[in-house]
Design a protein around this motif. Structure first.
Motif, PDB file in Angstrom:
ATOM      1  N   PRO A   1      96.000  26.464  -1.000  1.00 23.23           N
ATOM      2  CA  PRO A   1      95.262  25.316  -1.507  1.00 23.23           C
ATOM      3  C   PRO A   1      96.192  24.114  -1.592  1.00 23.23           C
ATOM      4  O   PRO A   1      97.392  24.276  -1.793  1.00 23.23           O
ATOM      5  CB  PRO A   1      94.838  25.750  -2.909  1.00 23.23           C
ATOM      6  CG  PRO A   1      95.140  27.187  -3.018  1.00 23.23           C
ATOM      7  CD  PRO A   1      96.136  27.518  -1.980  1.00 23.23           C
ATOM      8  N   SER A   2      95.651  22.930  -1.442  1.00 30.89           N
ATOM      9  CA  SER A   2      96.486  21.742  -1.543  1.00 30.89           C
ATOM     10  C   SER A   2      96.857  21.511  -2.998  1.00 30.89           C
ATOM     11  O   SER A   2      96.235  22.035  -3.918  1.00 30.89           O
ATOM     12  CB  SER A   2      95.739  20.545  -0.992  1.00 30.89           C
ATOM     13  OG  SER A   2      94.503  20.407  -1.654  1.00 30.89           O
ATOM     14  N   GLY A   3      97.870  20.694  -3.196  1.00 27.45           N
ATOM     15  CA  GLY A   3      98.238  20.299  -4.543  1.00 27.45           C
ATOM     16  C   GLY A   3      99.134  21.272  -5.264  1.00 27.45           C
ATOM     17  O   GLY A   3      99.367  21.119  -6.445  1.00 27.45           O
TER      18      GLY A   3
ATOM     19  N   ARG B   1      96.658  32.308 -12.494  1.00 21.05           N
ATOM     20  CA  ARG B   1      95.406  32.650 -11.810  1.00 21.05           C
ATOM     21  C   ARG B   1      95.589  33.964 -11.060  1.00 21.05           C
ATOM     22  O   ARG B   1      96.669  34.232 -10.547  1.00 21.05           O
ATOM     23  CB  ARG B   1      95.025  31.556 -10.795  1.00 21.05           C
ATOM     24  CG  ARG B   1      94.595  30.250 -11.425  1.00 21.05           C
ATOM     25  CD  ARG B   1      94.238  29.246 -10.334  1.00 21.05           C
ATOM     26  NE  ARG B   1      93.769  27.984 -10.881  1.00 21.05           N
ATOM     27  CZ  ARG B   1      93.412  26.942 -10.138  1.00 21.05           C
ATOM     28  NH1 ARG B   1      93.467  27.008  -8.818  1.00 21.05           N
ATOM     29  NH2 ARG B   1      92.985  25.827 -10.703  1.00 21.05           N
TER      30      ARG B   1
ATOM     31  N   GLU C   1      89.657  32.535  -7.022  1.00 18.88           N
ATOM     32  CA  GLU C   1      90.737  32.675  -7.998  1.00 18.88           C
ATOM     33  C   GLU C   1      90.146  32.710  -9.401  1.00 18.88           C
ATOM     34  O   GLU C   1      89.273  31.883  -9.721  1.00 18.88           O
ATOM     35  CB  GLU C   1      91.722  31.507  -7.904  1.00 18.88           C
ATOM     36  CG  GLU C   1      92.604  31.549  -6.678  1.00 18.88           C
ATOM     37  CD  GLU C   1      93.701  30.506  -6.732  1.00 18.88           C
ATOM     38  OE1 GLU C   1      94.835  30.839  -6.379  1.00 18.88           O
ATOM     39  OE2 GLU C   1      93.426  29.354  -7.114  1.00 18.88           O
TER      40      GLU C   1
ATOM     41  N   ARG D   1      86.135  28.695  -6.905  1.00 17.43           N
ATOM     42  CA  ARG D   1      85.734  29.038  -5.539  1.00 17.43           C
ATOM     43  C   ARG D   1      85.418  27.758  -4.776  1.00 17.43           C
ATOM     44  O   ARG D   1      85.262  26.689  -5.354  1.00 17.43           O
ATOM     45  CB  ARG D   1      84.510  29.969  -5.570  1.00 17.43           C
ATOM     46  CG  ARG D   1      84.768  31.238  -6.355  1.00 17.43           C
ATOM     47  CD  ARG D   1      83.522  32.049  -6.577  1.00 17.43           C
ATOM     48  NE  ARG D   1      83.153  32.849  -5.404  1.00 17.43           N
ATOM     49  CZ  ARG D   1      82.340  33.883  -5.445  1.00 17.43           C
ATOM     50  NH1 ARG D   1      81.793  34.245  -6.597  1.00 17.43           N
ATOM     51  NH2 ARG D   1      82.041  34.541  -4.367  1.00 17.43           N
TER      52      ARG D   1
ATOM     53  N   LEU E   1      89.081  25.210  -4.880  1.00 19.56           N
ATOM     54  CA  LEU E   1      90.325  25.906  -4.557  1.00 19.56           C
ATOM     55  C   LEU E   1      91.344  24.959  -3.948  1.00 19.56           C
ATOM     56  O   LEU E   1      92.543  25.191  -4.018  1.00 19.56           O
ATOM     57  CB  LEU E   1      90.043  27.061  -3.584  1.00 19.56           C
ATOM     58  CG  LEU E   1      89.338  28.287  -4.155  1.00 19.56           C
ATOM     59  CD1 LEU E   1      88.909  29.206  -3.019  1.00 19.56           C
ATOM     60  CD2 LEU E   1      90.246  29.021  -5.124  1.00 19.56           C
ATOM     61  N   HIS E   2      90.868  23.926  -3.313  1.00 16.69           N
ATOM     62  CA  HIS E   2      91.767  23.002  -2.611  1.00 16.69           C
ATOM     63  C   HIS E   2      91.848  21.654  -3.308  1.00 16.69           C
ATOM     64  O   HIS E   2      92.271  20.672  -2.713  1.00 16.69           O
ATOM     65  CB  HIS E   2      91.297  22.836  -1.156  1.00 16.69           C
ATOM     66  CG  HIS E   2      91.222  24.145  -0.437  1.00 16.69           C
ATOM     67  ND1 HIS E   2      92.327  24.751   0.122  1.00 16.69           N
ATOM     68  CD2 HIS E   2      90.182  24.999  -0.228  1.00 16.69           C
ATOM     69  CE1 HIS E   2      91.974  25.911   0.656  1.00 16.69           C
ATOM     70  NE2 HIS E   2      90.673  26.077   0.455  1.00 16.69           N
ATOM     71  N   ASP E   3      91.429  21.616  -4.561  1.00 14.45           N
ATOM     72  CA  ASP E   3      91.414  20.355  -5.310  1.00 14.45           C
ATOM     73  C   ASP E   3      92.653  20.296  -6.210  1.00 14.45           C
ATOM     74  O   ASP E   3      92.756  21.068  -7.172  1.00 14.45           O
ATOM     75  CB  ASP E   3      90.135  20.290  -6.153  1.00 14.45           C
ATOM     76  CG  ASP E   3      90.067  19.026  -6.990  1.00 14.45           C
ATOM     77  OD1 ASP E   3      90.924  18.140  -6.787  1.00 14.45           O
ATOM     78  OD2 ASP E   3      89.162  18.934  -7.836  1.00 14.45           O
ATOM     79  N   PRO E   4      93.593  19.384  -5.931  1.00 16.46           N
ATOM     80  CA  PRO E   4      94.800  19.298  -6.769  1.00 16.46           C
ATOM     81  C   PRO E   4      94.462  19.048  -8.239  1.00 16.46           C
ATOM     82  O   PRO E   4      95.183  19.512  -9.125  1.00 16.46           O
ATOM     83  CB  PRO E   4      95.561  18.104  -6.178  1.00 16.46           C
ATOM     84  CG  PRO E   4      95.044  17.955  -4.800  1.00 16.46           C
ATOM     85  CD  PRO E   4      93.619  18.413  -4.833  1.00 16.46           C
TER      86      PRO E   4
ATOM     87  N   TRP F   1      94.085  22.318 -10.141  1.00 16.33           N
ATOM     88  CA  TRP F   1      95.369  22.949 -10.470  1.00 16.33           C
ATOM     89  C   TRP F   1      96.057  22.176 -11.594  1.00 16.33           C
ATOM     90  O   TRP F   1      96.672  22.761 -12.488  1.00 16.33           O
ATOM     91  CB  TRP F   1      96.242  23.017  -9.224  1.00 16.33           C
ATOM     92  CG  TRP F   1      97.564  23.696  -9.450  1.00 16.33           C
ATOM     93  CD1 TRP F   1      98.799  23.146  -9.289  1.00 16.33           C
ATOM     94  CD2 TRP F   1      97.800  25.051  -9.886  1.00 16.33           C
ATOM     95  NE1 TRP F   1      99.781  24.064  -9.592  1.00 16.33           N
ATOM     96  CE2 TRP F   1      99.189  25.245  -9.969  1.00 16.33           C
ATOM     97  CE3 TRP F   1      96.954  26.116 -10.229  1.00 16.33           C
ATOM     98  CZ2 TRP F   1      99.773  26.453 -10.367  1.00 16.33           C
ATOM     99  CZ3 TRP F   1      97.536  27.325 -10.626  1.00 16.33           C
ATOM    100  CH2 TRP F   1      98.915  27.483 -10.685  1.00 16.33           C
TER     101      TRP F   1
ATOM    102  N   ILE G   1     102.492  19.274 -12.020  1.00 17.87           N
ATOM    103  CA  ILE G   1     102.338  19.268 -10.575  1.00 17.87           C
ATOM    104  C   ILE G   1     103.304  18.235 -10.018  1.00 17.87           C
ATOM    105  O   ILE G   1     103.616  17.235 -10.659  1.00 17.87           O
ATOM    106  CB  ILE G   1     100.886  19.006 -10.112  1.00 17.87           C
ATOM    107  CG1 ILE G   1     100.420  17.594 -10.457  1.00 17.87           C
ATOM    108  CG2 ILE G   1      99.959  20.041 -10.686  1.00 17.87           C
ATOM    109  CD1 ILE G   1      99.146  17.236  -9.726  1.00 17.87           C
TER     110      ILE G   1
END
Lengths: 102, 336
Positions: free
Chosen positions: A99-101, B97, B109, B119, B123-126, B129, B177
């Protein structure tokens, strides 16, 4: 070929440092082709689902087991090596998507 | 948890990992490399396990060893790279996670702190996280939620905040991050001011800020509570009116406050309180090293909040009474 699953913990704040270490060692020893590109700790698998079992059942089971836990603390602390195959042969794998970030 | 997962998934799946049949004996590890030729793996492992004094400088490997390794390795590129420290990292970590991979893709996750499945696009969203890491900071006490109760008479210590230094997030595995230096500064300044009142005394042991893009030290100083004695760090500018070192007497103990412990006079027979090493070498520079009488107050080791001398005195007293001279790696709870 059935879908192959893996249950794992992704490294969080140490990820960059561990990855840098892996890359440095792999370059030095000339084993870049064999190095792990996405450091993680495996909890279960790789595995495939039995006939008639859906991925939602896996989600339900993992969610039920994980729910009482808040975090999974551990310490990374030494070199180890293991000989022999711990995992049965699987089809060759391409680099995994992160995943990015992170 | 591993036993429970094995118990739940084994009846509905076929595992290809022999360890899953013996979850209590499972070998938890982070793989460096796999599928290696056994002879090459043995050579690499032997080099890594050599003690530091066997590899001069702990950053290079002796020519004899290198020759032997080179002979065993198929590739000839060995000598084009310098060997990183053979001493393994010693770092505390927390799984936040549980990830289910499907092939090469992340399928889902489970976020342990937020108690939710992640889901699809998230999942790809900074930002997702980022929320998880922020929740972790508060849970671990790395981000204080409210001011601490005042403790008049205590003297506070901390070093190496490295405010404004984005790369320190990576270099020292800070719980932010990458590149979120604004958030890091906010949390570090807030933790300081939640711990220290304007009337408290503070000894700051060097390296307040770092980097071309970081605000000036005086700008940070204006935001910090307390009467602060600045001790010079190797990254500090000269405008901070800092002193090279200071001494402190407290509870029949003498303390030398200095940024780099290597600069302490060997003849000093009290406790050396220092920074400089961050969490980069916890074996030599843990939070409290009873054998060497050293205390590392780097921000990462303290958990990102200043520590009072009274807390340090209590730790010293307790360990002296019990005879326990095992080092304390970190100020906050960890699993060794």
């Amino acid at each position: 070929m059935d879908d192959i699953y893996l249950v794992e913990i992704r490294l969080a704040r140490t990820r960059w440092k561990i990855k840098e270490t892996i890359v440095s060692l792999a370059n030095f020893f000339g084993v870049s082709d064999s190095m792990e590109r996405h450091p993680h700790v495996t909890l279960f698998g790789p595995f495939s689902l039995n006939d008639g079992i859906s991925t939602e059942e896996v989600i339900d089971q993992i969610g039920r087991i994980a729910a009482p836990h808040v975090i999974l603390p551990f310490t990374i602390g030494d070199w180890e090596t293991r000989e022999g195959l711990n995992v049965e042969l699987l089809p060759s794998q391409s680099p995994r998507q992160m995943p990015s970030g992170r | 948890m591993t036993r429970a997962i094995a118990g739940a998934l084994s009846p509905i799946s076929q595992s290809y990992n022999h360890w899953d049949n013996q979850p209590d004996k499972k070998w938890f590890h982070v793989t460096v490399a796999n599928w290696l030729d056994p002879e090459k793996a043995s050579a690499i492992y032997a080099a890594l396990k050599k003690k530091p004094h066997e590899n001069p400088g702990d950053s290079d490997i002796s020519p004899n060893v290198l020759t032997r390794i080179s002979a065993m390795l198929r590739r000839s590129t060995v000598s084009t790279h310098s060997l990183p420290s053979t001493r393994p990292l010693l770092l505390d970590e927390a799984g936040l996670r549980i990830t289910i991979m499907c092939g090469q893709e992340i399928f889902a996750e489970y976020d342990l702190l937020r108690k939710t499945w992640i889901r699809g696009d998230e999942l790809h969203d900074p930002a997702s996280w980022q929320r998880t890491v922020a929740t972790y900071r508060r849970h671990a006490g790395f981000e204080l939620a409210q001011p601490a109760l005042p403790n008049p008479g205590d003297i506070y210590l901390i070093s190496d905040l490295h405010l404004g230094h984005a790369n320190i997030i990576h270099y020292c595995s800070r719980p932010f991050i990458f590149s979120d230096v604004v958030e890091m500064d906010r949390v570090l300044l807030q933790n300081w001011n939640y711990t220290i009142t304007p009337h408290d005394k503070v000894n700051y042991l060097g390296d307040l800020r770092y980097g071309r893009d970081a605000p000036a030290a005086v700008q940070y100083r204006e935001q910090l509570n307390g009467s602060i004695t600045f001790i010079e760090g190797n990254h500090d500018d000269k405008k901070m009116d800092a002193v090279p070192s200071a001494t402190l007497e407290y509870g029949n103990n003498n303390f030398l406050l200095i940024h780099d412990p290597a600069d302490a006079l060997p003849s000093f027979d009290g406790w050396v309180i220092h920074g400089h090493h961050h969490n980069n070498d916890l074996r030599c520079f843990p939070f409290v090293n009873f054998k060497e009488r050293r205390i590392n107050v780097s921000a990462e080791v303290l958990g990102y909040s200043p520590v009072g001398i009274q807390e340090l005195m209590r730790i010293i007293r307790e360990h002296e009474c019990s005879g326990n001279r095992e080092p304390i790696l970190l100020r906050y709870p960890y699993i060794r």
